[in-house]
Each structure stands twice: as C-alpha cells, then as structure tokens.
Write a protein that holds these residues in place. Structure first.
Motif, PDB file in Angstrom:
ATOM      1  N   MET A  73     -25.499 -20.242  -3.632  1.00 34.24           N
ATOM      2  CA  MET A  73     -24.362 -20.351  -2.728  1.00 34.24           C
ATOM      3  C   MET A  73     -23.534 -19.078  -2.856  1.00 34.24           C
ATOM      4  O   MET A  73     -23.330 -18.572  -3.948  1.00 34.24           O
ATOM      5  N   ASN A  74     -23.043 -18.606  -1.713  1.00 31.67           N
ATOM      6  CA  ASN A  74     -22.168 -17.437  -1.736  1.00 31.67           C
ATOM      7  C   ASN A  74     -20.765 -17.856  -1.295  1.00 31.67           C
ATOM      8  O   ASN A  74     -20.517 -19.021  -0.963  1.00 31.67           O
ATOM      9  N   GLY A  75     -19.847 -16.907  -1.291  1.00 26.80           N
ATOM     10  CA  GLY A  75     -18.466 -17.205  -0.949  1.00 26.80           C
ATOM     11  C   GLY A  75     -18.284 -17.746   0.454  1.00 26.80           C
ATOM     12  O   GLY A  75     -17.453 -18.639   0.683  1.00 26.80           O
ATOM     13  N   VAL A  76     -19.047 -17.230   1.395  1.00 22.02           N
ATOM     14  CA  VAL A  76     -18.946 -17.712   2.776  1.00 22.02           C
ATOM     15  C   VAL A  76     -19.400 -19.164   2.859  1.00 22.02           C
ATOM     16  O   VAL A  76     -18.737 -20.007   3.477  1.00 22.02           O
ATOM     17  N   GLU A  77     -20.521 -19.478   2.226  1.00 21.94           N
ATOM     18  CA  GLU A  77     -21.017 -20.860   2.240  1.00 21.94           C
ATOM     19  C   GLU A  77     -20.016 -21.802   1.568  1.00 21.94           C
ATOM     20  O   GLU A  77     -19.781 -22.914   2.055  1.00 21.94           O
ATOM     21  N   LEU A  78     -19.423 -21.358   0.467  1.00 25.83           N
ATOM     22  CA  LEU A  78     -18.437 -22.181  -0.219  1.00 25.83           C
ATOM     23  C   LEU A  78     -17.216 -22.412   0.670  1.00 25.83           C
ATOM     24  O   LEU A  78     -16.707 -23.530   0.769  1.00 25.83           O
ATOM     25  N   PHE A  79     -16.755 -21.367   1.338  1.00 24.91           N
ATOM     26  CA  PHE A  79     -15.627 -21.496   2.257  1.00 24.91           C
ATOM     27  C   PHE A  79     -15.954 -22.482   3.381  1.00 24.91           C
ATOM     28  O   PHE A  79     -15.149 -23.361   3.709  1.00 24.91           O
ATOM     29  N   LEU A  80     -17.127 -22.344   3.982  1.00 29.58           N
ATOM     30  CA  LEU A  80     -17.527 -23.247   5.066  1.00 29.58           C
ATOM     31  C   LEU A  80     -17.662 -24.690   4.578  1.00 29.58           C
ATOM     32  O   LEU A  80     -17.301 -25.631   5.290  1.00 29.58           O
ATOM     33  N   LEU A  81     -18.162 -24.856   3.366  1.00 36.30           N
ATOM     34  CA  LEU A  81     -18.226 -26.199   2.780  1.00 36.30           C
ATOM     35  C   LEU A  81     -16.820 -26.774   2.631  1.00 36.30           C
ATOM     36  O   LEU A  81     -16.575 -27.940   2.955  1.00 36.30           O
ATOM     37  N   GLY A  82     -15.900 -25.958   2.151  1.00 32.18           N
ATOM     38  CA  GLY A  82     -14.525 -26.413   2.000  1.00 32.18           C
ATOM     39  C   GLY A  82     -13.918 -26.852   3.326  1.00 32.18           C
ATOM     40  O   GLY A  82     -13.258 -27.892   3.413  1.00 32.18           O
ATOM     41  N   ARG A  83     -14.164 -26.085   4.378  1.00 30.86           N
ATOM     42  CA  ARG A  83     -13.653 -26.464   5.706  1.00 30.86           C
ATOM     43  C   ARG A  83     -14.287 -27.769   6.186  1.00 30.86           C
ATOM     44  O   ARG A  83     -13.608 -28.623   6.753  1.00 30.86           O
ATOM     45  N   THR A  84     -15.575 -27.920   5.936  1.00 32.73           N
ATOM     46  CA  THR A  84     -16.255 -29.159   6.318  1.00 32.73           C
ATOM     47  C   THR A  84     -15.676 -30.335   5.553  1.00 32.73           C
ATOM     48  O   THR A  84     -15.423 -31.406   6.138  1.00 32.73           O
ATOM     49  N   LEU A  85     -15.441 -30.157   4.268  1.00 30.70           N
ATOM     50  CA  LEU A  85     -14.866 -31.235   3.460  1.00 30.70           C
ATOM     51  C   LEU A  85     -13.457 -31.585   3.934  1.00 30.70           C
ATOM     52  O   LEU A  85     -13.079 -32.763   3.957  1.00 30.70           O
ATOM     53  N   MET A  86     -12.681 -30.570   4.331  1.00 31.23           N
ATOM     54  CA  MET A  86     -11.340 -30.839   4.871  1.00 31.23           C
ATOM     55  C   MET A  86     -11.431 -31.690   6.133  1.00 31.23           C
ATOM     56  O   MET A  86     -10.673 -32.647   6.313  1.00 31.23           O
ATOM     57  N   LYS A  87     -12.367 -31.368   7.000  1.00 30.32           N
ATOM     58  CA  LYS A  87     -12.531 -32.124   8.238  1.00 30.32           C
ATOM     59  C   LYS A  87     -12.956 -33.563   7.955  1.00 30.32           C
ATOM     60  O   LYS A  87     -12.476 -34.501   8.592  1.00 30.32           O
ATOM     61  N   ILE A  88     -13.851 -33.739   6.990  1.00 30.46           N
ATOM     62  CA  ILE A  88     -14.271 -35.096   6.608  1.00 30.46           C
ATOM     63  C   ILE A  88     -13.070 -35.857   6.051  1.00 30.46           C
ATOM     64  O   ILE A  88     -12.851 -37.026   6.382  1.00 30.46           O
TER      65      ILE A  88
END
Length: 147
Positions: free
Chosen positions: A1-16
């Motif tokens: 996992m890289n920083g971009v993937e981690l950031f996108l995961l965080g945004r997805t988790l926020m939406k959930i």
C-alpha cells in the motif's frame, strides 16, 4: 500500500461512516456530518477551546465550526461557558453526560453501510470486514469512541 491508496481508503471509510450515521428525525442542517465529526473530535482532543481555535486547527471556516458547535449543543454533545480570562469569549468542551442522541449515534451498527460498500449480502464477509475495521480502529485510534 502506498500513501495514495491509504488516503483513498480513508476517504472510503469516511463515506461508509457517514452512511452508517443515523439521521432520522434530525432535520435539515447547514453543516455536514463530516464537519460535525471533525469539530467534535477536535474539541474532544482540545477541551476548553474556542470556535476560532477549532477553525485554525481544522482548517474549517469559522462559520462552519460555529454551526457545528450549535448543532452539537442542541443534541447535548457539547457545552459552552464564558472564558474566565476574557469574558467576551466562549469556551467549548464535550458534555460530561452522554445525551440520548450521542448514545444513538455511538450504538448505530455499520454492517449495512459496509454491506453496501462491499456490494454483498454475505453476512460472513460483512462480519469479517467489520472485525478487520474494529481491529484497525483499536490499533490506530488513540482514544476510542467507547467512552
């Protein structure tokens, strides 16, 4: 996992998380759930703070912080008091009593929102994903919301 993937995961988790929040009966508000959660988490970390200080720390507009504070006061999650050193200023802190609304939000399960994000009805898959999220929360959130 890289920083971009981690950031996108965080945004997805926020939406959930936003999808999992109960909103029945709260009416229309000028502030989003995301803004309210950012404000309340900042105040939890920095009790006896001002709207301006929250705005400076979070990068949110002062008007959005004020609206979120008003919304959180209405449901009993926050309380304000006059700053004893400067009576023109108000200080904000988390309410010592947990309101019915705060209890409702904290008790709301995330299973349906996780199921929608996974696009599945497989209860085993949903339960495993929720368990993984709980483990991540235990490891990464310094103070859990279970208080």
């Amino acid at each position: 996992m890289n920083g971009v993937e981690l950031f996108l995961l965080g945004r997805t988790l926020m939406k959930i998380g936003e999808e999992a929040m109960p909103t029945e009966g709260i009416g229309e508000h000028s502030t989003s759930i995301r803004t309210v959660l950012i404000v309340v988490s900042d105040i939890r970390e920095h009790p006896d703070t001002s709207v301006g200080e929250v705005a400076a720390r979070t990068g949110l507009p002062q008007s959005a912080v004020s609206a979120a504070v008003a919304r959180l006061k209405t449901v009993g999650a926050l309380e304000t008091m006059t700053d004893p050193r400067d009576r023109r200023r108000s200080l904000i802190r988390e309410s010592p009593q947990v309101s019915d609304r705060v209890s409702e939000v904290r008790a709301a399960p995330v299973d349906d929102a996780v199921a929608a994000a996974l696009d599945t009805d497989d209860r085993q898959d949903i339960a495993e994903t929720v368990a993984l999220l709980e483990e991540l929360a235990r490891r990464l959130i310094p103070r859990t919301l279970n208080r």
